[in-house]
Motif scaffolding. Structure first.
Motif, PDB file in Angstrom:
ATOM      1  N   TYR A   1       0.848  -1.193   0.000  1.00 52.79           N
ATOM      2  CA  TYR A   1       0.000   0.000   0.000  1.00 52.79           C
ATOM      3  C   TYR A   1       0.890   1.253   0.000  1.00 52.79           C
TER       4      TYR A   1
ATOM      5  N   GLU B   1      -2.770 -17.611  -2.471  1.00 55.94           N
ATOM      6  CA  GLU B   1      -3.749 -16.738  -3.122  1.00 55.94           C
ATOM      7  C   GLU B   1      -3.112 -15.405  -3.508  1.00 55.94           C
TER       8      GLU B   1
ATOM      9  N   GLN C   1      -6.807  -5.067  -0.408  1.00 54.84           N
ATOM     10  CA  GLN C   1      -7.998  -5.257   0.414  1.00 54.84           C
ATOM     11  C   GLN C   1      -7.992  -6.633   1.064  1.00 54.84           C
ATOM     12  N   ALA C   2      -7.590  -7.666   0.320  1.00 54.96           N
ATOM     13  CA  ALA C   2      -7.595  -9.029   0.848  1.00 54.96           C
ATOM     14  C   ALA C   2      -6.495  -9.247   1.884  1.00 54.96           C
TER      15      ALA C   2
ATOM     16  N   ALA D   1      -5.150  -2.393 -10.445  1.00 54.15           N
ATOM     17  CA  ALA D   1      -5.338  -3.839 -10.312  1.00 54.15           C
ATOM     18  C   ALA D   1      -4.824  -4.372  -8.987  1.00 54.15           C
TER      19      ALA D   1
ATOM     20  N   TRP E   1      -6.080 -13.303   2.864  1.00 53.07           N
ATOM     21  CA  TRP E   1      -5.580 -14.213   1.834  1.00 53.07           C
ATOM     22  C   TRP E   1      -4.384 -15.013   2.331  1.00 53.07           C
TER      23      TRP E   1
ATOM     24  N   GLY F   1      -5.480  -3.052  -6.143  1.00 52.10           N
ATOM     25  CA  GLY F   1      -6.447  -2.740  -5.097  1.00 52.10           C
ATOM     26  C   GLY F   1      -7.069  -3.954  -4.427  1.00 52.10           C
ATOM     27  N   PRO F   2      -7.617  -4.936  -5.187  1.00 45.77           N
ATOM     28  CA  PRO F   2      -8.205  -6.111  -4.542  1.00 45.77           C
ATOM     29  C   PRO F   2      -7.218  -6.915  -3.713  1.00 45.77           C
ATOM     30  N   VAL F   3      -5.955  -6.925  -4.145  1.00 42.28           N
ATOM     31  CA  VAL F   3      -4.930  -7.646  -3.371  1.00 42.28           C
ATOM     32  C   VAL F   3      -4.722  -6.965  -2.024  1.00 42.28           C
TER      33      VAL F   3
ATOM     34  N   ALA G   1      -2.551 -13.851  -7.422  1.00 41.24           N
ATOM     35  CA  ALA G   1      -3.076 -12.540  -7.818  1.00 41.24           C
ATOM     36  C   ALA G   1      -1.955 -11.597  -8.251  1.00 41.24           C
TER      37      ALA G   1
END
Length: 622
Positions: free
Chosen positions: A223, A278, A263-264, A257, A274, A259-261, A282
């Motif tokens: 981040y 996983e 968040q998880a 792209a 995650w 972002g979802p990583v 990603a």
């Protein structure tokens, strides 16, 4: 005693051999110095324990000295990992320990890089994340949690291809711990272990260190890299810890792209976070966005010359090993679309059919013009010849390379790795094998392949090369005319550095197969030893006789027969099992030699660990 200021020690000689040159940085444990090893005539990094005052020294000396020894032990257990700073030794000088580490030239830590250059691109962050994740996973497999993953503990340095930040290294295992090892945790009860803003919520509230906690810290680190600030950055450390436990991270605005990583990985509940597998999947998709090889558009189809089939990457090796494709085997082609139902066809409007017909006619007309005007010379760079020889006339192959293909390389001169080799496939993957296809680099154009293929292959094959004693990377770049036929990919070979590799390497080896030469033995291999000339590759999860720890080299004047009597001693000196966490009272150094390294002049020896009593080792010992 006090160690003084971080600049007062320039010119000191530590332990009779390390000359301090200049400080590289400071942290909670002390100072890190650039030093010259006068015995080996090379640069090293030395970590020095520092006490702020005598009172602190009296109360904390034992704990901090023990922590330094623990750091050396944990990091040494990961020696040889491509993404961990190597620890060479821990020594005592004037009653205090110093840790001797690999000096990473021209390195910058991720925090400083973001401060100077600004936030990084999502794909670059994903590449860094994959490397750090690989290092963390290697530690977790040994039961070692890092507990302080943050931008300042990630070094970026030039790789062998010259990419300025191509090499990614995780450093500072100073507060790492093995939760299941029963070792003392050298921390003060009133002090949080880790860095505020990067601690997992469960760690901030007193929970045990776990792999999931390290993954949360990795998410915070990525981040920071992509957004330019911390996910929980606040005005004080206490506010940051509170935010980690009670608040959601700031919404990411630059992550794309990634972002979802993020968040998880930043899930508060470790059970919902995650796993490493996983996260790896990603991040890999972000680094290589064209990883779905069967996706092709009608535009791609129309842009091909009339004689070219649409090439796509192979679906990967079959289970339990590699099946090389023979020269006569047809290339992979895009499967035709599934048939549509009759009712749906009848419902298509006349207008749509007319538009499609016009479009198809235009494409055919343009294709005819392109065909008439295309250069169909035999120079290997375009036209029919480029299609028949995807990598050009010099390389000579008539089919695109596939994962695991075994090759024999004929170099244009007497010196290996000078010029472009002519390649032949070896369907048997036999003992004359020069190397094997281990990875691919997908690019959008042949020009990009020429510019980025070699550096990409260096990165993609780094892990396997670091596990073997004497190999190098070689990029096989498609020509302009052969780019489509090669599946838009540069093939990455791993070749013997000074001679053959004598058989399949890496994951293309089969369990139970015997070693024809030490050239195919790699770090962390587990061996079933039948005789002193017969070792078989077996799973490390079960019973085995020895495990490969690393390699050493003997002097040029040592003969092979002499090496077979001297190699155990050399391995005990240069690759001691104790540095890898094996109890010296139970385990001892072993070694393997073969004719190959003596024929090519490298004289390397494979160093292993085995039980002193000759018994077998079990899966939980490795």
């Amino acid at each position: 005693m006090s160690s003084g200021s971080p600049t007062s020690g320039v010119g000191r000689i530590i332990a009779g051999r390390y000359l301090l040159l200049n400080p590289l940085g400071s942290g909670g444990m002390g100072h890190v110095w650039l030093a010259h090893d006068e015995r080996l005539d090379c640069a090293v990094a030395l970590k020095e324990i520092v006490f702020r005052d005598a009172v602190e020294a009296d109360h904390e000396r034992e704990a901090r000295v023990a922590r330094a020894r623990a750091e050396a032990r944990h990091a040494a257990g990961l020696r040889g990992h491509p993404h961990v700073v190597t620890v060479h030794d821990v020594l005592e000088h004037e009653g205090l320990p110093w840790i001797v580490m690999e000096y990473v030239a021209d390195a910058v830590d991720l925090r400083d890089l973001v401060d100077s250059r600004g936030p990084l691109a999502p794909a670059e962050c994903a590449r860094i994340g994959l490397a750090v994740l690989d290092a963390l996973t290697a530690g977790h497999q040994r039961g070692v949690m890092h507990r302080d993953v943050k931008p300042a503990n990630i070094l970026l340095a030039p790789d062998r291809a010259g990419s300025p930040y191509g090499r990614v290294l995780l450093t500072d295992y100073g507060i790492s711990v093995q939760p299941d090892a029963g070792e003392t945790r050298y921390t003060l009860a009133s002090v949080l272990v880790g860095t505020s803003g990067y601690l997992a919520p469960e760690r901030a509230t007193g929970g045990a260190p776990t792999p999931a906690a390290d993954l949360f810290s990795l998410g915070c680190t990525l981040y920071h890299a992509v957004e330019g600030m911390g996910a929980f950055e606040r005005e004080s450390h206490l506010a940051e810890v509170t935010a980690v436990v009670m608040e959601e991270p700031r919404p990411a605005v630059r992550a794309g792209a990634l972002g979802p990583v993020l968040q998880a990985l930043l899930a508060k509940d470790p059970g919902q976070r995650w796993s490493a597998a996983e996260a790896e999947a990603a991040l890999s998709r972000i680094v290589t966005p064209q990883a779905e090889p069967y996706v092709r558009t009608q535009t791609d189809l129309g842009s091909q010359p009339p004689w070219a089939g649409v090439q796509v990457p192979p679906p990967g090796p079959p289970p339990n090993g590699h099946r090389p494709r023979t020269e006569g085997e047809p290339p992979f082609v895009l499967p035709p679309p599934p048939p549509q139902g009759g009712r749906r066809r009848r419902e298509r409007s006349h207008a749509l059919r007319a538009v499609l017909a016009c479009g198809l006619g235009l494409l055919l007309a343009l294709g005819g013009v392109w065909y008439a005007m295309a250069d169909r010379s035999s120079d290997g760079g375009g036209g029919q010849q480029g299609s028949r020889q995807p990598y050009g006339e010099t390389v000579g192959l008539t089919k695109p390379l596939r994962d695991g293909d075994c090759v024999i390389a004929d170099w244009p001169g007497s010196e290996r790795f000078r010029g472009t080799p002519r390649l032949r496939l070896d369907p048997t993957c036999g003992t004359a094998l020069d190397g094997q296809v281990m990875a691919f680099v997908t690019t959008s154009s042949a020009d990009e392949a020429r510019r980025a293929g070699a550096a990409g292959c260096e990165e993609r094959t780094r892990e396997i090369r670091d596990r073997l004693a004497d190999v190098r990377s070689q990029a096989v770049v498609p020509t302009d005319g052969g780019f489509a036929a090669a599946g838009r990919r540069t093939a990455c070979l791993v070749l013997g550095g000074n001679g053959p590799v004598y058989g399949p390497i890496g994951t293309h080896r089969r369990l139970g197969s015997g070693f024809a030469d030490t050239a195919t033995m790699q770090r962390r291999d587990c061996l079933d030893v039948r005789t002193n000339r017969d070792a078989r590759l077996v799973s490390c999860e079960g019973s085995h006789d020895e495990q490969v720890l690393g390699f050493t080299r003997l002097d040029p004047d040592v003969t092979l027969s002499e090496a077979r009597t001297e190699s155990d001693t050399a391995c005990a000196r240069d690759v001691p099992p104790g540095d890898y966490g094996f109890d010296p009272s139970v385990y001892t150094a072993g070694s393997w030699t073969s004719a190959g390294p003596w024929k090519n002049g490298t004289h390397f020896v494979v160093c292993t660990v085995r039980r002193q009593n000759g018994g077998t080792m079990e899966g939980d010992e490795s």
